[in-house]
Write a protein that holds these residues in place. Structure first.
Motif, short mmCIF file in Angstrom:
data_model
loop_
_atom_site.label_atom_id
_atom_site.label_comp_id
_atom_site.label_asym_id
_atom_site.label_seq_id
_atom_site.Cartn_x
_atom_site.Cartn_y
_atom_site.Cartn_z
N LEU A 298 20.07 0.42 -19.66
CA LEU A 298 20.79 -0.82 -19.42
C LEU A 298 21.39 -0.79 -18.02
CD1 LEU A 298 21.53 -3.45 -20.98
CD2 LEU A 298 23.74 -2.37 -21.50
N CYS B 178 20.45 -16.74 -26.26
CA CYS B 178 19.04 -16.54 -25.92
C CYS B 178 18.43 -17.85 -25.43
CB CYS B 178 18.30 -16.01 -27.14
SG CYS B 178 16.61 -15.46 -26.83
N VAL C 119 14.05 -12.33 -22.93
CA VAL C 119 15.40 -12.39 -23.49
C VAL C 119 15.25 -12.24 -25.00
CG1 VAL C 119 17.56 -13.66 -23.58
CG2 VAL C 119 16.03 -13.98 -21.64
N HIS D 244 12.02 -17.49 -18.52
CA HIS D 244 11.83 -16.23 -19.24
C HIS D 244 11.16 -16.47 -20.58
CE1 HIS D 244 14.20 -14.63 -16.11
NE2 HIS D 244 15.39 -14.68 -16.66
N HIS E 25 23.10 -6.42 -17.27
CA HIS E 25 22.80 -7.01 -18.58
C HIS E 25 21.32 -6.88 -18.93
CE1 HIS E 25 21.73 -10.17 -15.77
NE2 HIS E 25 21.08 -10.81 -16.71
N GLU E 26 20.57 -6.10 -18.14
CA GLU E 26 19.12 -5.99 -18.36
C GLU E 26 18.72 -4.57 -18.71
OE1 GLU E 26 17.43 -9.38 -15.25
OE2 GLU E 26 17.33 -7.26 -14.69
N ALA F 157 11.85 -6.83 -17.19
CA ALA F 157 13.13 -6.48 -17.80
C ALA F 157 13.20 -7.12 -19.17
CB ALA F 157 14.29 -6.96 -16.93
N VAL G 166 20.59 -9.87 -26.08
CA VAL G 166 21.75 -10.72 -26.34
C VAL G 166 22.01 -10.76 -27.84
CG1 VAL G 166 21.36 -12.11 -24.28
CG2 VAL G 166 20.41 -12.86 -26.46
N THR H 101 10.14 -11.45 -17.70
CA THR H 101 11.44 -11.03 -18.22
C THR H 101 11.60 -11.64 -19.61
OG1 THR H 101 12.50 -10.80 -16.07
CG2 THR H 101 13.95 -11.19 -17.94
N TYR I 110 18.68 -19.28 -21.75
CA TYR I 110 17.84 -18.75 -20.67
C TYR I 110 16.53 -19.52 -20.52
CZ TYR I 110 20.64 -14.46 -20.08
OH TYR I 110 21.64 -13.56 -19.83
N ILE J 74 16.34 -8.59 -21.60
CA ILE J 74 17.76 -8.91 -21.65
C ILE J 74 18.17 -9.00 -23.12
CG2 ILE J 74 19.55 -10.58 -21.02
CD1 ILE J 74 17.72 -11.48 -18.71
N THR K 38 19.92 -5.52 -30.86
CA THR K 38 20.56 -6.04 -29.64
C THR K 38 22.08 -6.05 -29.79
OG1 THR K 38 20.27 -8.33 -30.38
CG2 THR K 38 18.54 -7.39 -28.98
#
Length: 242
Positions: free
Chosen positions: A228, A57, A99, A65, A231-232, A47, A51, A97, A60, A49, A106
């Motif tokens: 989407l 960011c 971020v 991630h 939130h992913e 995924a 932001v 994943t 996380y 994410i 984004t």
């Protein structure tokens, strides 16, 4: 229900003036965020994410991630990488994943929350995206991420390419869609040369990352359509009708 429409939002600053209900929002940031999102998920990332802010960011980091951040075309110090598609290869992102926060892309995604669906477009997945959108009954809003809320050439030309592929006599286009298609038809004979005059293309050449520009203009490198979910961003599972 009114006839299906295709509209083009030329800047995220204009999004408050659009009704997102019954609408699929396609977020477009050709140089380079949405191109890298498509490429990363195609290369096995679990995924991505998206932001808005650097601090979010960084929050996380304890999750294990990968953290990616770009501002003004550059990788932000202290992050794993930025938004170059060459950072999203299989050996780097498979099973991970990511971020991601970028200058424009984004943030545009976050501003589209409230649409029926938010998906990601690039030249890399243009045919897969076109085929999927043709089978949807919802209105379509093509959202150009632009540059710091200003119009930009590359996102608008890509919007025009989608309009050209999607339009039928039964679909209503707004003025921005007609304008975007006109730009695409002017550019399509030599897309690379045409977009070399784009301000962000020049910015990337100055940063010595012109190879990113060339890669982001390649058509149909992947068949993944990021969507989407919560939130992913994850790969859309076909068929997925709205």
């Amino acid at each position: 229900m009114s006839p299906k429409s295709i509209r083009v939002c030329l800047s995220p600053a204009l999004l408050p003036f659009y009704d997102l209900s019954d609408t699929i929002a396609v977020v477009i940031d050709i140089f380079r965020a949405t191109s890298s999102m498509c490429y990363g998920l195609a290369n096995g990332a679990n995924a991505i994410i998206p932001v808005e802010e650097l601090a979010e960011c960084l929050s996380y980091r304890s999750n294990g991630h990968l953290l990616a951040a770009e501002r003004d075309g550059k990788v932000v110090e202290g992050f794993d990488f930025g938004n170059s598609p060459f950072s999203y290869t299989k050996d780097k992102v498979e099973g991970k994943t990511i971020v991601l926060t970028t200058t424009n892309g984004t943030r545009a995604i976050q501003r589209c929350i409230g649409a029926e669906a938010v998906v990601i477009g690039s030249f890399l997945n243009i045919s897969a995206l076109t085929d999927w959108l043709k089978n949807q009954s919802r209105h379509i809003l093509l959202v150009c991420a632009g540059w710091k809320n200003h119009f930009n050439l590359e996102d608008t030309v890509f919007s025009g390419a989608l309009v050209h592929r999607l339009k039928t006599t039964d679909i209503e286009l707004d003025d921005a869609a007609y304008a975007a298609e006109s730009l695409y038809l002017e550019a399509q004979g030599n897309l690379s040369t045409y977009l070399s005059k784009a301000s962000h293309s020049k910015r990337m050449q100055h940063l010595q990352i012109a190879q990113d520009v060339a890669f982001c203009l390649l058509e149909d490198q992947v068949s993944v359509i990021p969507i989407l979910k919560g939130h992913e961003l994850v790969p859309l599972t076909l068929p997925h009708l709205l």
